[in-house]
Design a protein around this motif. Structure first.
Motif, PDB file in Angstrom:
ATOM      1  N   UNK A   3       0.832  -1.208   0.000  1.00  0.00           N
ATOM      2  CA  UNK A   3       0.000   0.000   0.000  1.00  0.00           C
ATOM      3  C   UNK A   3       0.871   1.265   0.000  1.00  0.00           C
ATOM      4  N   UNK A   4       1.978   1.240   0.748  1.00  0.00           N
ATOM      5  CA  UNK A   4       2.860   2.411   0.797  1.00  0.00           C
ATOM      6  C   UNK A   4       3.421   2.758  -0.587  1.00  0.00           C
ATOM      7  N   UNK A   5       3.881   1.714  -1.293  1.00  0.00           N
ATOM      8  CA  UNK A   5       4.418   1.957  -2.639  1.00  0.00           C
ATOM      9  C   UNK A   5       3.350   2.533  -3.557  1.00  0.00           C
ATOM     10  N   UNK A   6       2.132   1.971  -3.453  1.00  0.00           N
ATOM     11  CA  UNK A   6       1.049   2.445  -4.326  1.00  0.00           C
ATOM     12  C   UNK A   6       0.726   3.902  -4.015  1.00  0.00           C
TER      13      UNK A   6
ATOM     14  N   UNK B  80      -2.601   7.448   4.258  1.00  0.00           N
ATOM     15  CA  UNK B  80      -3.903   7.531   4.949  1.00  0.00           C
ATOM     16  C   UNK B  80      -5.026   7.801   3.946  1.00  0.00           C
ATOM     17  N   UNK B  81      -4.741   8.650   2.961  1.00  0.00           N
ATOM     18  CA  UNK B  81      -5.734   8.943   1.923  1.00  0.00           C
ATOM     19  C   UNK B  81      -6.042   7.693   1.107  1.00  0.00           C
ATOM     20  N   UNK B  82      -4.981   6.971   0.764  1.00  0.00           N
ATOM     21  CA  UNK B  82      -5.184   5.751  -0.026  1.00  0.00           C
ATOM     22  C   UNK B  82      -6.143   4.790   0.696  1.00  0.00           C
ATOM     23  N   UNK B  83      -5.955   4.656   2.014  1.00  0.00           N
ATOM     24  CA  UNK B  83      -6.824   3.747   2.783  1.00  0.00           C
ATOM     25  C   UNK B  83      -8.276   4.212   2.827  1.00  0.00           C
ATOM     26  N   UNK B  84      -8.513   5.505   2.555  1.00  0.00           N
ATOM     27  CA  UNK B  84      -9.906   5.955   2.454  1.00  0.00           C
ATOM     28  C   UNK B  84     -10.576   5.423   1.185  1.00  0.00           C
ATOM     29  N   UNK B  85      -9.735   5.102   0.195  1.00  0.00           N
ATOM     30  CA  UNK B  85     -10.267   4.610  -1.080  1.00  0.00           C
ATOM     31  C   UNK B  85     -10.313   3.081  -1.137  1.00  0.00           C
ATOM     32  N   UNK B  86      -9.239   2.450  -0.676  1.00  0.00           N
ATOM     33  CA  UNK B  86      -9.128   0.983  -0.810  1.00  0.00           C
ATOM     34  C   UNK B  86      -8.571   0.380   0.476  1.00  0.00           C
ATOM     35  N   UNK B  87      -9.152  -0.738   0.945  1.00  0.00           N
ATOM     36  CA  UNK B  87      -8.671  -1.336   2.195  1.00  0.00           C
ATOM     37  C   UNK B  87      -7.342  -2.085   2.054  1.00  0.00           C
TER      38      UNK B  87
END
Lengths: 186, 186
Positions: free
Chosen positions: B38-41, B50-57
């Motif tokens: 997830x960090x790389x993405x 943190x924003x990415x986790x709002x979109x995808x688990x």
């Protein structure tokens, strides 16, 4: 130890291995691959759990060994079909046998990891060579198209006939073989 | 909030989603699916973790969404090819386009779990229907064999043309289409 004694032990070991693979395959067919445990396999084989672990470290290894045996027996069957058939009907006979095998043994659920296993790509290569050689042989008698290399035609055959596992009946499988064969003709 | 504002937010969200899928697909292509985090993405997309986790688990959800988009765009492409082609060349055009897609986008490594996903079996069904309808249409002009139901011929086409991903060149793909089509003729 005398040789005879070693042979007896070896035969016993092979029998236990074979019985384990059979039992595991039955359990997977009934409960699905995720639900099968070493204890169940030991029980179904009729041996102790500790004994089972002397043969196989885990369920995956057992299922891989089972699949390897399965693939090898299918290749043997196709080779026998080829050797028994009249030269003029060899290609037809082998392609039909392959389609029927695909129909009877659809890739089973845990096949994903298995299908990446080394024995599978070797078997696929072996099968491709078998079909390619039959195509070259049949091509020399003049009935087949010559505008496409035999290796590409073999790839076409294996993929097209793989459709058999999606078909509803054996009659449909025979129609598939007819369609695939007519793609090979001039 | 005014509608315009909602539209702007929605457009922004869609853009972030699309950029995330692109970034994830690039990372998978480069490092393989198991190595992507997830960090790389997040970094490659240019957004915070943190924003990415709002979109995808998780990574799997991102890759499934990417694959879904990919499959949908291929279906759209095939539908457009059908609609643009002259009726007499429709079947040929769609089968060629499908074979070229199979050649250009071989099933990728993590496809195992994806290929069991619901969107994939729906897409496969959709594609099968599209081909079957073209076969029925082409059959009415009399050029195709009538001894095999259109639904079985569609299954044959999809499997046979799937061989494209194992072929070495685009020229070979076109030969495969020719062979497959000749299996369909009387």
């Amino acid at each position: 130890m005398p040789k005879l004694w070693n042979d007896t032990i070896e035969a016993h070991r092979n029998a236990v291995r074979a019985a384990t693979l059979d039992a595991a395959a039955d359990l997977v067919a009934e409960h699905g691959p995720a639900a099968v445990t070493m204890s169940q396999i030991a029980k179904a084989t009729g041996i102790g759990r500790a004994t089972l672990y002397k043969y196989f470290p885990d369920v995956d290894t057992i299922l891989t060994a089972w699949h390897e045996r399965q693939v090898r027996s299918h290749l043997d069957e196709l080779t026998q079909v080829r050797d028994r058939a009249d030269p003029s009907e060899r290609l037809d006979a082998v392609l039909t046998a392959y389609a029927v095998l695909s129909y009877q043994h659809p890739r089973f659920e845990l096949a994903d990891s298995l299908h990446r296993a080394a024995h599978v790509s070797q078997a696929r290569q072996h099968l491709h060579t078998l079909i390619r050689e039959l195509l070259v042989e049949a091509g020399s008698t003049g009935d087949l198209r010559t505008d496409v290399p035999a290796t590409e035609l073999a790839t076409y055959c294996l993929h097209a006939l793989g459709a058999a596992n999606a078909l509803p009946s054996k009659a449909a499988v025979h129609r598939l073989v007819a369609v695939t064969l007519s793609g090979l003709r001039r």
